[in-house]
Design a protein around this motif. Structure first.
Motif, PDB file in Angstrom:
ATOM      1  N   LEU A 276      -5.199  -6.723  -1.054  1.00  0.00           N
ATOM      2  CA  LEU A 276      -5.235  -5.259  -1.089  1.00  0.00           C
ATOM      3  C   LEU A 276      -4.295  -4.693  -2.139  1.00  0.00           C
ATOM      4  O   LEU A 276      -4.615  -3.702  -2.809  1.00  0.00           O
ATOM      5  CB  LEU A 276      -4.876  -4.708   0.297  1.00  0.00           C
ATOM      6  CG  LEU A 276      -4.734  -3.184   0.419  1.00  0.00           C
ATOM      7  CD1 LEU A 276      -6.056  -2.494   0.114  1.00  0.00           C
ATOM      8  CD2 LEU A 276      -4.235  -2.799   1.801  1.00  0.00           C
ATOM      9  N   ASP A 277      -3.157  -5.327  -2.319  1.00  0.00           N
ATOM     10  CA  ASP A 277      -2.137  -4.833  -3.254  1.00  0.00           C
ATOM     11  C   ASP A 277      -2.692  -4.656  -4.672  1.00  0.00           C
ATOM     12  O   ASP A 277      -2.236  -3.798  -5.423  1.00  0.00           O
ATOM     13  CB  ASP A 277      -0.952  -5.810  -3.281  1.00  0.00           C
ATOM     14  CG  ASP A 277       0.261  -5.213  -3.951  1.00  0.00           C
ATOM     15  OD1 ASP A 277       0.820  -4.239  -3.410  1.00  0.00           O
ATOM     16  OD2 ASP A 277       0.637  -5.707  -5.027  1.00  0.00           O
ATOM     17  N   ALA A 278      -3.710  -5.445  -5.029  1.00  0.00           N
ATOM     18  CA  ALA A 278      -4.258  -5.415  -6.386  1.00  0.00           C
ATOM     19  C   ALA A 278      -5.000  -4.119  -6.691  1.00  0.00           C
ATOM     20  O   ALA A 278      -5.123  -3.731  -7.866  1.00  0.00           O
ATOM     21  CB  ALA A 278      -5.187  -6.607  -6.607  1.00  0.00           C
ATOM     22  N   SER A 289       4.752   2.532   3.609  1.00  0.00           N
ATOM     23  CA  SER A 289       4.860   1.153   4.073  1.00  0.00           C
ATOM     24  C   SER A 289       3.499   0.473   3.993  1.00  0.00           C
ATOM     25  O   SER A 289       2.458   1.122   4.080  1.00  0.00           O
ATOM     26  CB  SER A 289       5.351   1.134   5.529  1.00  0.00           C
ATOM     27  OG  SER A 289       4.347   1.647   6.390  1.00  0.00           O
ATOM     28  N   MET A 290       3.537  -0.830   3.854  1.00  0.00           N
ATOM     29  CA  MET A 290       2.286  -1.587   3.803  1.00  0.00           C
ATOM     30  C   MET A 290       1.565  -1.563   5.149  1.00  0.00           C
ATOM     31  O   MET A 290       0.353  -1.736   5.216  1.00  0.00           O
ATOM     32  CB  MET A 290       2.548  -3.028   3.375  1.00  0.00           C
ATOM     33  CG  MET A 290       2.840  -3.199   1.897  1.00  0.00           C
ATOM     34  SD  MET A 290       1.555  -2.470   0.827  1.00  0.00           S
ATOM     35  CE  MET A 290       0.132  -3.493   1.221  1.00  0.00           C
ATOM     36  N   GLU A 291       2.315  -1.317   6.225  1.00  0.00           N
ATOM     37  CA  GLU A 291       1.677  -1.194   7.540  1.00  0.00           C
ATOM     38  C   GLU A 291       0.736   0.016   7.552  1.00  0.00           C
ATOM     39  O   GLU A 291      -0.398  -0.075   8.020  1.00  0.00           O
ATOM     40  CB  GLU A 291       2.728  -1.036   8.635  1.00  0.00           C
ATOM     41  CG  GLU A 291       2.126  -0.940  10.032  1.00  0.00           C
ATOM     42  CD  GLU A 291       3.165  -0.723  11.116  1.00  0.00           C
ATOM     43  OE1 GLU A 291       2.771  -0.648  12.289  1.00  0.00           O
ATOM     44  OE2 GLU A 291       4.362  -0.615  10.789  1.00  0.00           O
ATOM     45  N   GLY A 295      -3.343  -0.099   7.445  1.00  0.00           N
ATOM     46  CA  GLY A 295      -4.121   0.577   8.486  1.00  0.00           C
ATOM     47  C   GLY A 295      -5.198   1.474   7.900  1.00  0.00           C
ATOM     48  O   GLY A 295      -6.331   1.515   8.397  1.00  0.00           O
ATOM     49  N   LEU A 296      -4.846   2.191   6.810  1.00  0.00           N
ATOM     50  CA  LEU A 296      -5.825   3.069   6.161  1.00  0.00           C
ATOM     51  C   LEU A 296      -6.922   2.247   5.486  1.00  0.00           C
ATOM     52  O   LEU A 296      -8.104   2.604   5.534  1.00  0.00           O
ATOM     53  CB  LEU A 296      -5.120   3.956   5.129  1.00  0.00           C
ATOM     54  CG  LEU A 296      -5.944   5.110   4.552  1.00  0.00           C
ATOM     55  CD1 LEU A 296      -6.389   6.062   5.657  1.00  0.00           C
ATOM     56  CD2 LEU A 296      -5.146   5.868   3.494  1.00  0.00           C
ATOM     57  N   ALA A 297      -6.530   1.122   4.881  1.00  0.00           N
ATOM     58  CA  ALA A 297      -7.518   0.243   4.237  1.00  0.00           C
ATOM     59  C   ALA A 297      -8.468  -0.349   5.273  1.00  0.00           C
ATOM     60  O   ALA A 297      -9.677  -0.455   5.037  1.00  0.00           O
ATOM     61  CB  ALA A 297      -6.800  -0.874   3.474  1.00  0.00           C
ATOM     62  N   HIS A 330       7.002   8.659  10.282  1.00  0.00           N
ATOM     63  CA  HIS A 330       8.021   7.753  10.776  1.00  0.00           C
ATOM     64  C   HIS A 330       7.639   6.295  10.557  1.00  0.00           C
ATOM     65  O   HIS A 330       7.204   5.611  11.475  1.00  0.00           O
ATOM     66  CB  HIS A 330       8.251   7.974  12.273  1.00  0.00           C
ATOM     67  CG  HIS A 330       8.852   9.302  12.563  1.00  0.00           C
ATOM     68  ND1 HIS A 330      10.172   9.580  12.347  1.00  0.00           N
ATOM     69  CD2 HIS A 330       8.306  10.446  13.014  1.00  0.00           C
ATOM     70  CE1 HIS A 330      10.422  10.834  12.667  1.00  0.00           C
ATOM     71  NE2 HIS A 330       9.296  11.383  13.074  1.00  0.00           N
ATOM     72  N   PRO A 331       7.772   5.759   9.351  1.00  0.00           N
ATOM     73  CA  PRO A 331       7.440   4.350   9.128  1.00  0.00           C
ATOM     74  C   PRO A 331       8.341   3.404   9.905  1.00  0.00           C
ATOM     75  O   PRO A 331       8.022   2.243  10.064  1.00  0.00           O
ATOM     76  CB  PRO A 331       7.633   4.188   7.614  1.00  0.00           C
ATOM     77  CG  PRO A 331       8.539   5.296   7.213  1.00  0.00           C
ATOM     78  CD  PRO A 331       8.242   6.435   8.135  1.00  0.00           C
TER      79      PRO A 331
END
Length: 380
Positions: A276-278, A289-291, A295-297, A330-331
């Motif tokens: 996903l990061d790409a 945050s990646m969390e 979640g959105l992805a 609030h991450p």
């Protein structure tokens, strides 16, 4: 001249009857509180200076939109559609009645229409601050809107679509969900537009449309195969909007391989490869945050499922976006939840952050709003 004028009036009357104007008038008389206006052609010509080019707000594949000041000094967006099919002609008056009664803060209000022309003209409330498309890709991109604001706009748009699907009677399928059809008001609140070109959900599931309509890059593959438009077609298109927010890329490019041209295929390939990061836009990775982004992805991936039955409903999409908005505020919530509980047990006073957690909104969102509002309108 008298004969020509009589002929013209006769043609106008025929168009008016053909588009269901008599039904509209009868209902408006019986329901005096109905906030809907049937405009004459002369009125709209006057308020647009005979559709002068200086009045154009936008142009798209379905029509031209002009700005005008209608009755009671109300600014309006006046849309002259290019064409309308025979089914829409017969049902136009009935559908206008239903659409006119839709009142939701995240849906552009339909103020009225003009029926005495060959193709009916729609009159909407004027929404001044451009579109979500412009925030992500266009002229407003320079405003550097925060990711939390984009997430809020997406949530509001999902609430508007959920209202059309679940609370309108009968339900309404938008049929052309895209970021350029999400307008932004003075406070940059989302308003779903162009639902006047949508269709009422058919009561008979065997009803099919005769021609696939929509915008390339957003079209539901299942709809393209079956020519049957459903509420899950809107969900697919909304999934593409989520990709635009995550990646900052256009839904469809004209160059590159098939996978590179289609944002949906590019994203699904990255998810399959656990990469996903790409595809994430760089400034988003630094803000959230990646969390939250994961979640959105994941939500976007579910919306883009090839099988409509496997996609979430718009209500489920809206609920998940609401949950993610709280996470955006609030991450650290889940990490420190035990520590916070201990503080509360020993009698700590309620902090602004705890208020935000309970409501899902920041105590002060003023920093979350753009500082340079502009006056524009985008028509598809």
């Amino acid at each position: 001249m008298v004969i020509q004028k009589r002929k013209l009036n006769k043609v106008k009357q025929e168009h008016f009857r053909e588009h269901g104007g008599l039904l509209l008038f009868d209902r408006m008389k019986s329901e005096k509180g109905l906030a809907f206006t049937v405009f004459s052609e002369a009125e709209l010509i006057q308020v647009t200076d005979n559709y002068d080019n200086s009045r154009i707000l936008g142009k798209g594949g379905h029509g031209m939109v002009y700005k005008g000041i209608v009755k009671n000094n109300v600014p309006a967006a006046i849309k002259r559609c290019f064409l309308v099919d025979e089914r829409q002609k017969k049902e136009f008056g009935k559908e206008m009645l239903i659409l006119s009664q839709i009142n939701h803060k995240n849906i552009v209000k339909l103020l009225g229409c003009c029926l005495e022309v060959e193709v009916p003209i729609l009159v909407y409330e004027f929404v001044p601050n451009g579109t979500l498309f412009e925030l992500i890709h266009g002229k407003n991109r320079a405003l550097q809107i925060s990711f939390s604001t984009l997430l809020r706009i997406a949530h509001e748009a999902a609430e508007g679509l959920n209202f059309l699907h679940s609370y309108a009677s009968p339900p309404i399928i938008h049929g052309d969900v895209k970021s350029s059809n999400i307008l932004l008001d003075d406070n940059y609140m989302a308003k779903v537009s162009d639902f006047g070109a949508s269709i009422l959900a058919p009561s008979d599931k065997e009803q099919f449309v005769t021609m696939v309509q929509g915008t390339c890059g957003y079209l539901d593959p299942e709809y393209m195969q079956t020519c049957q438009l459903t509420d899950k077609s809107d969900v697919y298109s909304f999934g593409v909007i989520l990709l635009e927010i995550l990646t900052g890329q256009l839904p469809l490019k004209l160059e590159g391989s098939e996978k590179q041209r289609s944002l949906s295929l590019l994203f699904l390939s990255a998810m399959k490869e656990n990469n996903l990061d790409a595809v994430l836009v760089s400034h988003v990775k630094g803000q959230e945050s990646m969390e939250l982004l994961g979640g959105l992805a994941d939500l976007a991936k579910r919306c883009l499922d090839m099988c409509g039955d496997n996609r979430p409903s718009m209500k489920e999409v809206a609920d998940e976006l609401n949950r993610l908005r709280k996470l955006s505020v609030h991450p650290w919530v889940r990490v420190n939840v035990e520590t916070e509980a201990e503080c509360l047990l020993v009698g700590e006073s309620t902090t602004p952050y705890e208020i935000e957690l309970s409501t899902g909104y920041p105590a002060d969102e003023s920093d979350d709003q753009p500082m340079n509002p502009r006056s524009s309108y985008y028509a598809r």
